[in-house]
Design a protein around this motif. Sequence first.
Motif, PDB file in Angstrom:
ATOM      1  N   ARG A 116       2.602   3.498  11.826  1.00 35.45           N
ATOM      2  CA  ARG A 116       3.604   3.075  10.931  1.00 35.45           C
ATOM      3  C   ARG A 116       4.602   2.209  11.729  1.00 35.45           C
ATOM      4  O   ARG A 116       5.933   2.067  11.538  1.00 35.45           O
ATOM      5  CB  ARG A 116       4.479   4.098  10.459  1.00 35.45           C
ATOM      6  CG  ARG A 116       3.613   5.268   9.471  1.00 35.45           C
ATOM      7  CD  ARG A 116       4.237   6.376   9.265  1.00 35.45           C
ATOM      8  NE  ARG A 116       3.319   7.216   8.539  1.00 35.45           N
ATOM      9  CZ  ARG A 116       3.917   8.633   8.110  1.00 35.45           C
ATOM     10  NH1 ARG A 116       4.906   9.028   8.354  1.00 35.45           N
ATOM     11  NH2 ARG A 116       2.936   9.405   7.576  1.00 35.45           N
ATOM     12  N   ILE A 147       0.744  -1.207  -0.111  1.00 35.86           N
ATOM     13  CA  ILE A 147      -0.031  -0.099  -0.162  1.00 35.86           C
ATOM     14  C   ILE A 147       1.131   1.071  -0.105  1.00 35.86           C
ATOM     15  O   ILE A 147       1.971   1.154   0.256  1.00 35.86           O
ATOM     16  CB  ILE A 147      -0.947   0.148   1.248  1.00 35.86           C
ATOM     17  CG1 ILE A 147      -0.203  -0.013   2.550  1.00 35.86           C
ATOM     18  CG2 ILE A 147      -1.873  -1.082   1.260  1.00 35.86           C
ATOM     19  CD1 ILE A 147      -1.001   0.031   3.789  1.00 35.86           C
ATOM     20  N   LEU A 171      -1.097   0.326  11.171  1.00 36.44           N
ATOM     21  CA  LEU A 171      -0.737   1.098   9.867  1.00 36.44           C
ATOM     22  C   LEU A 171      -0.619   2.739  10.258  1.00 36.44           C
ATOM     23  O   LEU A 171       0.201   3.322   9.614  1.00 36.44           O
ATOM     24  CB  LEU A 171      -1.742   0.784   8.892  1.00 36.44           C
ATOM     25  CG  LEU A 171      -1.942  -0.641   8.213  1.00 36.44           C
ATOM     26  CD1 LEU A 171      -2.955  -0.806   7.486  1.00 36.44           C
ATOM     27  CD2 LEU A 171      -0.724  -1.020   7.747  1.00 36.44           C
ATOM     28  N   ASN A 172      -1.562   3.187  10.952  1.00 36.33           N
ATOM     29  CA  ASN A 172      -1.483   4.475  11.376  1.00 36.33           C
ATOM     30  C   ASN A 172      -0.242   5.000  12.055  1.00 36.33           C
ATOM     31  O   ASN A 172       0.470   5.980  11.841  1.00 36.33           O
ATOM     32  CB  ASN A 172      -2.952   4.883  12.071  1.00 36.33           C
ATOM     33  CG  ASN A 172      -2.924   6.332  12.475  1.00 36.33           C
ATOM     34  OD1 ASN A 172      -2.861   7.061  11.597  1.00 36.33           O
ATOM     35  ND2 ASN A 172      -3.118   6.773  13.651  1.00 36.33           N
ATOM     36  N   ALA A 230      -5.481  -1.448  11.510  1.00 36.96           N
ATOM     37  CA  ALA A 230      -5.718  -0.014  11.152  1.00 36.96           C
ATOM     38  C   ALA A 230      -4.865   0.872  12.117  1.00 36.96           C
ATOM     39  O   ALA A 230      -3.788   1.819  11.699  1.00 36.96           O
ATOM     40  CB  ALA A 230      -7.110   0.595  11.155  1.00 36.96           C
ATOM     41  N   ARG A 246      -2.462   4.415   2.312  1.00 41.58           N
ATOM     42  CA  ARG A 246      -3.041   3.140   2.491  1.00 41.58           C
ATOM     43  C   ARG A 246      -3.792   2.543   1.357  1.00 41.58           C
ATOM     44  O   ARG A 246      -4.823   1.897   1.541  1.00 41.58           O
ATOM     45  CB  ARG A 246      -4.002   3.224   3.801  1.00 41.58           C
ATOM     46  CG  ARG A 246      -3.264   3.462   5.080  1.00 41.58           C
ATOM     47  CD  ARG A 246      -3.879   3.220   6.305  1.00 41.58           C
ATOM     48  NE  ARG A 246      -3.903   4.195   7.264  1.00 41.58           N
ATOM     49  CZ  ARG A 246      -4.760   4.338   8.360  1.00 41.58           C
ATOM     50  NH1 ARG A 246      -5.583   3.413   8.534  1.00 41.58           N
ATOM     51  NH2 ARG A 246      -4.768   5.181   9.262  1.00 41.58           N
ATOM     52  N   SER A 248      -8.826   1.452  -1.082  1.00 44.87           N
ATOM     53  CA  SER A 248      -8.593   1.481   0.298  1.00 44.87           C
ATOM     54  C   SER A 248      -8.262   0.075   0.972  1.00 44.87           C
ATOM     55  O   SER A 248      -9.334  -0.600   0.747  1.00 44.87           O
ATOM     56  CB  SER A 248      -9.384   2.288   1.121  1.00 44.87           C
ATOM     57  OG  SER A 248      -9.192   2.291   2.474  1.00 44.87           O
TER      58      SER A 248
END
Length: 772
Positions: free
Chosen positions: A285, A228, A282-283, A279, A232, A256
């Motif tokens: 990192r 991604i 991913l947010n 999530a 994302r 997405s």
Amino acid sequence: MSALDVLGLAGIGTEKWASLRSIQYSRLSEAAAYRVAGNAIACMTLAWLFVGKGAWWAIVGWTILLTGVLYRSLELERRFRYAQRRSLQAGEYIEHAAVMTAHALLWAVPMIALALAGSLTDLLVGWLIVMTLVVGSALGIVTAPICTIILCGITSASLAFGLIHLGFLQLTILPPIFFGLVTVGTIEKSRMFLAAKIAEAGVEEKNQVVSLLLREFEENGADWLWQIDASRRLRSVSPRFAYALNREPHAAEGESFVELLAGKTWNTGQLNQSLAELAEKLNRRESFANILVCVDLNGRKRWWELSGTPILDERNQYVGFRGVGSDVTEQRESSEKIAYLARYDTLTRLPNRLLLNEALSGALDYAAEWRTRCAFLMLDLDRFKAVNDTLGHQVGDKLLEQVGERLTALMGENEMCGRLGGDEFGVVIRDLDDAKRVTELSRRIIASISAPYNVDDHTLYVGTSIGSAVGPRDGKTVEELMRNADLALYQAKDLGGAEHCGFEPSLHALAEEQRQLEDSLRSALDNDEFELVYQPVVDANGETVVSFEALLRWNSRLHGHVSPAKFIPMAEETRLILPIGKWVLREACKRAMQWPPHVMVNVNVAPPQLLEPGFAKMVEEILDETGLPADRLEIEVTESVFLSDATVARTALESIMSLGCSVALDDFGTGYSSLGYLRTLRFSTIKVDRLFVQGAAQGNRESLAIIRAVVAMTESLGMTTTAEGVENADEAALIRGLGCTKIQGYYFGRPMAAREAISMLHREATQRSRIA
């Protein structure tokens, strides 16, 4: 690498040597143009030095030879261009070194000529020209250091010769210093070149392996790659990943990632916990590995295992995520099934012992935290064994299923029922706000379980006994609470079943007493604590003794006189009845040998004895050992011997009858299917239970009818009848009038010691002789 490895002088012809030479010599042709140019310039400069010195023909001949040697070396080096695709041969290496030696000797010739025909200045100028050629070789032909060293060594030797010839001995130190510097520098530079090329080859090999693995991973593996961008959104969607998403690669590109995995739940804003965790990572990192995510793909629930790591560009800026994933739905379902099987009973689908333990542990923790109470109920089915033994385990299993359904229907809030194993069940009450609740629930359970069952066209009746313990009052741990509920259950069973008993501290004392009693029972035989007493059985009409029933008594050193009703069941449960029963049989037969020949001895045999392999053989051996005729021994059994294994019991009794022994059926009418046993086995005697005798004496019509029926049936089958429990003359007269063959009871004699039995027989014999 050593200097010899770099030069190619170590391990000539080996695999390592060939590999290093291939790396070196495959690059020689790259510097061919520079070498030709360098040799041409040096040749023309030297020719200029010889101008005016005559012998032009020698210069031309020398130039032709140099050109030929140089051409040959270039030809060899063109062949070496593809050396990395094949193994370089030792012969090729030696041939090239020989050509380069000829090349070096040709360059030594003008040096010697200048020394012989010229001055020191001409010699040094010539050496400067050759030195430039050597240095150029050292710098440009690092791939074949042996060539540079040969050139430097031979030309340095020619310079040293010239200096010596001209008498400048102090300058002869210059050639060896120059040679040493060139040699060291050439070797080090070549070593660095080799190390770099080996490292490059390793990286290339790794890249090839990685590419191969990734291709194999995508084409044949069950996993897939995903990527991604910083927003994302999916990038570089592979066919396998698109297949997992149930989309075409171009359709998934730019979508997405989290929204695609959330499916219909995305619009609600309520992501499941696993997706919310993904999530969040991913947010932030953050790298993650093997996280389990529940995804919704077009309404299909799947489980994915994902791993990922952030992607950084050359400026160390975040540009997205890359990782691997796999569909683990089947493994997840298998794990859930395994977890279910580990905690639930497969037959009743109720929680098993493990889950009940966990629930009870949680209830105790809750009670300790909130200062409340919990409870555990232990249930044991009454008469279930009879169902299993008579109708089979399949019927028994179906009955257990129905019991489980009834228990489940009775459970309320904060209550859990489960199966502990066999016909034992348990109930956990998490929050016990009222102590009466245990009694009320137990009463409802007993009523529900006791209602009739319909299984395979059989109407069955079982009951249940319940023992309960309240935590933390009756136990602060799972083990304590379950043990105390078990003690209470034993108390309920002792009361006759279909009862509920709560735990009381006194039950521990009772359990300890039972344990001590069992310990004493195990040593009673060795300590000679057992004794046989004999109760007479008389002829109903002549009231003469026809036999004695041998009855076991235990006078324990620790416990005193122990009731048979207490120690006989314990002996059967622990299988101590086997050695004890053998002793009883031998002792009774020995005593019977002291009686008149017409008097028999009756010995009771418990179910474990009869079902033991070789029981009939043991009886035969004891008869041979004591000398008692088989027709003077009557074995007494109850109907319970047929409940465990009717076939084995029947076979054992038939074997005993074949020896000539008699077999009596005791407690007739109190069991389960007496008439069925009479149809398959020819008993010698039927003993009518004392309950019917007492009922008949009190005028009970059912008891009178049963005794008359038994007498009529035994007469038709050629059997005798013994009435038990006759305590007075009226009862004796009644039983005699009903037609019973033999009578046993306190009216004719209580159980007595062996010597008293002999005395009784002597008195009877004396009385008969007087009458005669």
